[in-house]
Write a protein that holds these residues in place. Structure first.
Motif, PDB file in Angstrom:
ATOM      1  N   HIS A 173       0.834  -1.199   0.000  1.00 32.82           N
ATOM      2  CA  HIS A 173       0.000   0.000   0.000  1.00 32.82           C
ATOM      3  C   HIS A 173       0.870   1.251   0.000  1.00 32.82           C
ATOM      4  O   HIS A 173       1.805   1.385   0.805  1.00 32.82           O
ATOM      5  CB  HIS A 173      -0.911   0.014   1.224  1.00 32.82           C
ATOM      6  N   ASP A 174       0.571   2.174  -0.915  1.00 33.65           N
ATOM      7  CA  ASP A 174       1.257   3.474  -0.983  1.00 33.65           C
ATOM      8  C   ASP A 174       2.775   3.329  -1.045  1.00 33.65           C
ATOM      9  O   ASP A 174       3.518   4.158  -0.520  1.00 33.65           O
ATOM     10  CB  ASP A 174       0.871   4.356   0.211  1.00 33.65           C
ATOM     11  N   ASP A 175       3.230   2.270  -1.668  1.00 35.79           N
ATOM     12  CA  ASP A 175       4.668   2.043  -1.860  1.00 35.79           C
ATOM     13  C   ASP A 175       4.880   1.713  -3.328  1.00 35.79           C
ATOM     14  O   ASP A 175       4.292   0.768  -3.854  1.00 35.79           O
ATOM     15  CB  ASP A 175       5.162   0.898  -0.966  1.00 35.79           C
ATOM     16  N   ARG A 176       5.740   2.471  -3.980  1.00 39.65           N
ATOM     17  CA  ARG A 176       5.939   2.306  -5.423  1.00 39.65           C
ATOM     18  C   ARG A 176       6.752   1.077  -5.779  1.00 39.65           C
ATOM     19  O   ARG A 176       6.642   0.560  -6.886  1.00 39.65           O
ATOM     20  CB  ARG A 176       6.634   3.543  -5.999  1.00 39.65           C
ATOM     21  N   HIS A 177       7.572   0.575  -4.851  1.00 34.85           N
ATOM     22  CA  HIS A 177       8.604  -0.372  -5.252  1.00 34.85           C
ATOM     23  C   HIS A 177       8.642  -1.676  -4.455  1.00 34.85           C
ATOM     24  O   HIS A 177       9.553  -2.465  -4.644  1.00 34.85           O
ATOM     25  CB  HIS A 177       9.982   0.302  -5.155  1.00 34.85           C
ATOM     26  N   LEU A 178       7.684  -1.915  -3.571  1.00 40.38           N
ATOM     27  CA  LEU A 178       7.667  -3.140  -2.778  1.00 40.38           C
ATOM     28  C   LEU A 178       6.579  -4.068  -3.300  1.00 40.38           C
ATOM     29  O   LEU A 178       5.403  -3.698  -3.351  1.00 40.38           O
ATOM     30  CB  LEU A 178       7.426  -2.812  -1.303  1.00 40.38           C
ATOM     31  N   LEU A 179       6.980  -5.286  -3.687  1.00 37.77           N
ATOM     32  CA  LEU A 179       6.077  -6.211  -4.373  1.00 37.77           C
ATOM     33  C   LEU A 179       6.138  -7.580  -3.710  1.00 37.77           C
ATOM     34  O   LEU A 179       7.214  -8.064  -3.348  1.00 37.77           O
ATOM     35  CB  LEU A 179       6.481  -6.331  -5.852  1.00 37.77           C
ATOM     36  N   ALA A 180       4.971  -8.218  -3.556  1.00 37.77           N
ATOM     37  CA  ALA A 180       4.893  -9.589  -3.044  1.00 37.77           C
ATOM     38  C   ALA A 180       4.310 -10.498  -4.120  1.00 37.77           C
ATOM     39  O   ALA A 180       3.376 -10.115  -4.824  1.00 37.77           O
ATOM     40  CB  ALA A 180       4.039  -9.649  -1.782  1.00 37.77           C
ATOM     41  N   CYS A 181       4.875 -11.700  -4.240  1.00 39.74           N
ATOM     42  CA  CYS A 181       4.408 -12.693  -5.204  1.00 39.74           C
ATOM     43  C   CYS A 181       4.236 -14.023  -4.478  1.00 39.74           C
ATOM     44  O   CYS A 181       5.124 -14.438  -3.725  1.00 39.74           O
ATOM     45  CB  CYS A 181       5.407 -12.890  -6.347  1.00 39.74           C
ATOM     46  N   CYS A 182       3.112 -14.700  -4.688  1.00 35.61           N
ATOM     47  CA  CYS A 182       2.937 -16.036  -4.115  1.00 35.61           C
ATOM     48  C   CYS A 182       2.919 -17.051  -5.238  1.00 35.61           C
ATOM     49  O   CYS A 182       2.543 -16.755  -6.376  1.00 35.61           O
ATOM     50  CB  CYS A 182       1.660 -16.118  -3.285  1.00 35.61           C
ATOM     51  N   SER A 183       3.347 -18.284  -4.931  1.00 33.24           N
ATOM     52  CA  SER A 183       3.535 -19.283  -5.975  1.00 33.24           C
ATOM     53  C   SER A 183       2.996 -20.639  -5.537  1.00 33.24           C
ATOM     54  O   SER A 183       2.936 -20.951  -4.332  1.00 33.24           O
ATOM     55  CB  SER A 183       5.025 -19.400  -6.328  1.00 33.24           C
ATOM     56  N   LEU A 184       2.652 -21.440  -6.506  1.00 34.55           N
ATOM     57  CA  LEU A 184       2.219 -22.814  -6.232  1.00 34.55           C
ATOM     58  C   LEU A 184       3.390 -23.710  -5.864  1.00 34.55           C
ATOM     59  O   LEU A 184       3.188 -24.895  -5.584  1.00 34.55           O
ATOM     60  CB  LEU A 184       1.464 -23.371  -7.437  1.00 34.55           C
ATOM     61  N   ASP A 185       4.623 -23.162  -5.838  1.00 26.81           N
ATOM     62  CA  ASP A 185       5.751 -23.936  -5.315  1.00 26.81           C
ATOM     63  C   ASP A 185       5.811 -23.887  -3.788  1.00 26.81           C
ATOM     64  O   ASP A 185       6.719 -24.446  -3.170  1.00 26.81           O
ATOM     65  CB  ASP A 185       7.075 -23.468  -5.917  1.00 26.81           C
ATOM     66  N   GLY A 186       4.829 -23.184  -3.162  1.00 29.83           N
ATOM     67  CA  GLY A 186       4.746 -23.150  -1.711  1.00 29.83           C
ATOM     68  C   GLY A 186       5.473 -22.002  -1.047  1.00 29.83           C
ATOM     69  O   GLY A 186       5.569 -21.965   0.177  1.00 29.83           O
ATOM     70  N   THR A 187       5.980 -21.037  -1.817  1.00 30.18           N
ATOM     71  CA  THR A 187       6.729 -19.924  -1.255  1.00 30.18           C
ATOM     72  C   THR A 187       6.101 -18.588  -1.618  1.00 30.18           C
ATOM     73  O   THR A 187       5.291 -18.489  -2.547  1.00 30.18           O
ATOM     74  CB  THR A 187       8.194 -19.925  -1.729  1.00 30.18           C
ATOM     75  N   ILE A 188       6.505 -17.555  -0.871  1.00 30.47           N
ATOM     76  CA  ILE A 188       6.144 -16.167  -1.162  1.00 30.47           C
ATOM     77  C   ILE A 188       7.437 -15.381  -1.264  1.00 30.47           C
ATOM     78  O   ILE A 188       8.324 -15.530  -0.417  1.00 30.47           O
ATOM     79  CB  ILE A 188       5.266 -15.554  -0.048  1.00 30.47           C
ATOM     80  N   SER A 189       7.569 -14.574  -2.293  1.00 33.84           N
ATOM     81  CA  SER A 189       8.769 -13.750  -2.440  1.00 33.84           C
ATOM     82  C   SER A 189       8.411 -12.280  -2.253  1.00 33.84           C
ATOM     83  O   SER A 189       7.360 -11.820  -2.700  1.00 33.84           O
ATOM     84  CB  SER A 189       9.424 -13.964  -3.802  1.00 33.84           C
ATOM     85  N   VAL A 190       9.298 -11.569  -1.544  1.00 35.78           N
ATOM     86  CA  VAL A 190       9.149 -10.131  -1.344  1.00 35.78           C
ATOM     87  C   VAL A 190      10.255  -9.451  -2.143  1.00 35.78           C
ATOM     88  O   VAL A 190      11.446  -9.724  -1.926  1.00 35.78           O
ATOM     89  CB  VAL A 190       9.258  -9.762   0.143  1.00 35.78           C
ATOM     90  N   CYS A 191       9.877  -8.583  -3.071  1.00 37.16           N
ATOM     91  CA  CYS A 191      10.827  -7.984  -4.018  1.00 37.16           C
ATOM     92  C   CYS A 191      10.860  -6.470  -3.850  1.00 37.16           C
ATOM     93  O   CYS A 191       9.837  -5.842  -3.570  1.00 37.16           O
ATOM     94  CB  CYS A 191      10.442  -8.327  -5.457  1.00 37.16           C
TER      95      CYS A 191
END
Length: 487
Positions: A173-191
């Motif tokens: 929220h209100d952040d231009r450059h912080l991204l979260a991705c979830c995957s069916l490989d069982g992990t979540i990545s914060v970029c």
């Protein structure tokens, strides 16, 4: 009561072109946030006339001291004088109409060319700002819809989830450059996309099966994830710690999750029945501090629930199922109690894979709307209406867009800064491996832009807060971040 904040907003909007001349999207966001705060303040009651006039004079004086008089030549750098003059003229007419004692109280102002004090208010012809919305165009930089959504190319490609689908991407929220991705490989990545080169900050591990959904808390200090391993997990994205694990007592897989907008201590989950033919199709509210279900915070649906969202006020929870219906629940933000409100079949024999709610926060078109991905092959835009007699929220179809959607759980979203523009856009993934932009105001040739670059079905799309970046993910595990041309 609305008259007070409308006039205050008009004063702020007059100076919109002076704020950060090189970043028009920030000006738009400022006025939008100001509008939301003033709406909330107006609920406390309207101040008396003398107090209102005093506040308006002081506010205008402070803005003039900060940015200079509006009549100063050349003070509006980077924008045409005609655009600013049009903005001032339109807002002047609006204020005159508000102050006119002959104007009916509570009526919406007319922004049409040639309006005058005492003229009857006009209803906007559609769900989007009208072509005569001069003030709105000036606030947004007076650019066309095609210019707003032209992309210069790929900003970055993430492939840390290679060969496993990424069903959800979400900017903080209100952040231009912080991204979260979830995957069916069982992990979540914060970029993190900036400053510095884009990078994966951390990968959150702990789920025993694919992660179907992820959501940020309002302060971005907590991530919640829903997994097919029948657990909900809370994460601290700053260091990757798992704060809490909440298991479904019946071992049902979790498909979706969302924070209650007004109370981030409450999370709504969707449970998948553990076996085929089960009648257990539930939405449930969980208190994330205790890990326990809220009392009265459960609702049953006729089909397998695939998508959910809250409206901006946090009052209505929408849920879509695999029988093509959208159900609504009234949600108490304090207790989490759910009350069944309505059910509408929008795609008989199909399924609802994505829901997104939003209200146009502008003078021209305040209509609350719901965007729905309906399989097969439809993206639907509904206007949210109040059912006569019951007060329950209902749906009225506004537009339908063709998409390639047969098997995958596709998602779509509204473009976040559309409130002060002429026209408005929605974005969706597609099984043709493209990202599609549609103008909801066009009756024909609604496609504004199409992004190509994915090697599989595009499952999810998400804009950052100022629309400078768009993230899209696909069934092969690739996440592409696109850069807007005018960002």
């Amino acid at each position: 009561m609305a008259a007070v904040w409308q006039q205050v907003l008009a004063v702020d909007a007059r100076y919109a072109a002076y704020r950060t001349p090189r970043w028009p999207q920030f000006r738009t966001q400022y006025v939008r946030r100001r509008s939301q705060l003033l709406r909330e303040q107006a609920k406390g009651g309207e101040p008396e006339g003398a107090t209102r006039r005093w506040y308006l004079r002081v506010r205008a004086r402070l803005l003039a001291q900060r940015y200079g008089a509006l009549s100063e030549a050349g003070s509006c750098r980077g924008h045409s004088g005609s655009a600013l003059r049009g903005s001032r003229t339109t807002l002047d007419r609006m204020e005159d109409f508000e102050d006119d004692p002959r104007a009916p109280r509570g009526h919406r102002r007319s922004l049409s060319r040639g309006s005058h004090p005492g003229a009857p208010p006009e209803r906007p012809p559609g769900v989007v700002p009208t072509p005569l919305a001069e003030a709105s165009r000036a606030m947004a930089g007076d650019t066309t819809l095609g210019e707003n959504y032209a992309f210069a190319g790929v900003y970055h490609v993430f492939d840390q989830h290679s060969d496993s689908a990424v069903p959800r991407v979400q900017f903080a929220h209100d952040d231009r450059h912080l991204l979260a991705c979830c995957s069916l490989d069982g992990t979540i990545s914060v970029c993190r996309l900036a400053p510095g080169p884009p990078a994966v900050l951390r990968v959150l591990r702990g789920h025993g099966a694919g992660v179907a959904d992820v959501a940020w808390s309002l302060a971005n200090d907590v991530l919640v994830s829903a997994s097919l391993d029948a657990t909900l997990r809370l994460w601290a994205p700053a260091d990757g710690r798992c704060i809490r694990r909440v298991a479904d007592p019946d071992g049902a897989a979790l498909l979706c999750c969302a924070f209650q907008p007004l109370n981030n201590n409450l999370t709504v989950l969707l449970f998948v029945p553990p076996q085929v033919g089960s009648a257990r199709h539930m939405v449930r509210v969980v208190n994330i501090s205790t890990g326990k279900a809220a009392r009265g915070g459960a609702g049953r649906l006729p089909g397998r629930v695939l998508a959910l969202c809250f409206d901006a006020a946090g009052r209505v929870l929408w849920a879509g199922d695999d029988r093509g219906s959208v159900s609504s629940f009234l949600c108490d933000p304090n207790t989490g109690r759910l009350t069944k409100a309505s059910r509408v079949v929008v795609q008989a024999g199909g399924s609802i894979t994505s829901l997104s709610a939003r209200a146009w926060a502008s003078r021209e078109a305040p209509d609350p709307s719901l965007l729905v991905n309906a399989c097969p092959d439809r993206l639907l835009l509904f206007r949210v209406v109040e059912e006569e007699g019951s007060g329950a929220p209902g749906l009225r179809l506004r537009r339908s867009f063709p998409t390639r959607h047969r098997e995958q759980p596709l998602r779509s979203c509204f473009c976040p800064l559309m409130s002060f523009r002429q026209g408005a856009c929605v974005v969706t993934g597609s099984e043709d491996a493209c990202v599609h932009f549609f103008d909801v105001g066009r009756s024909a040739r609604a496609t504004v832009n199409t992004l190509q670059g994915h090697g599989g079905a595009v499952l999810a799309v998400a804009f950052n807060c100022d629309e400078s970046l768009l993230a899209s993910s696909d069934a092969t595990g690739t996440v592409i971040v696109w850069r807007r041309q005018h960002a």
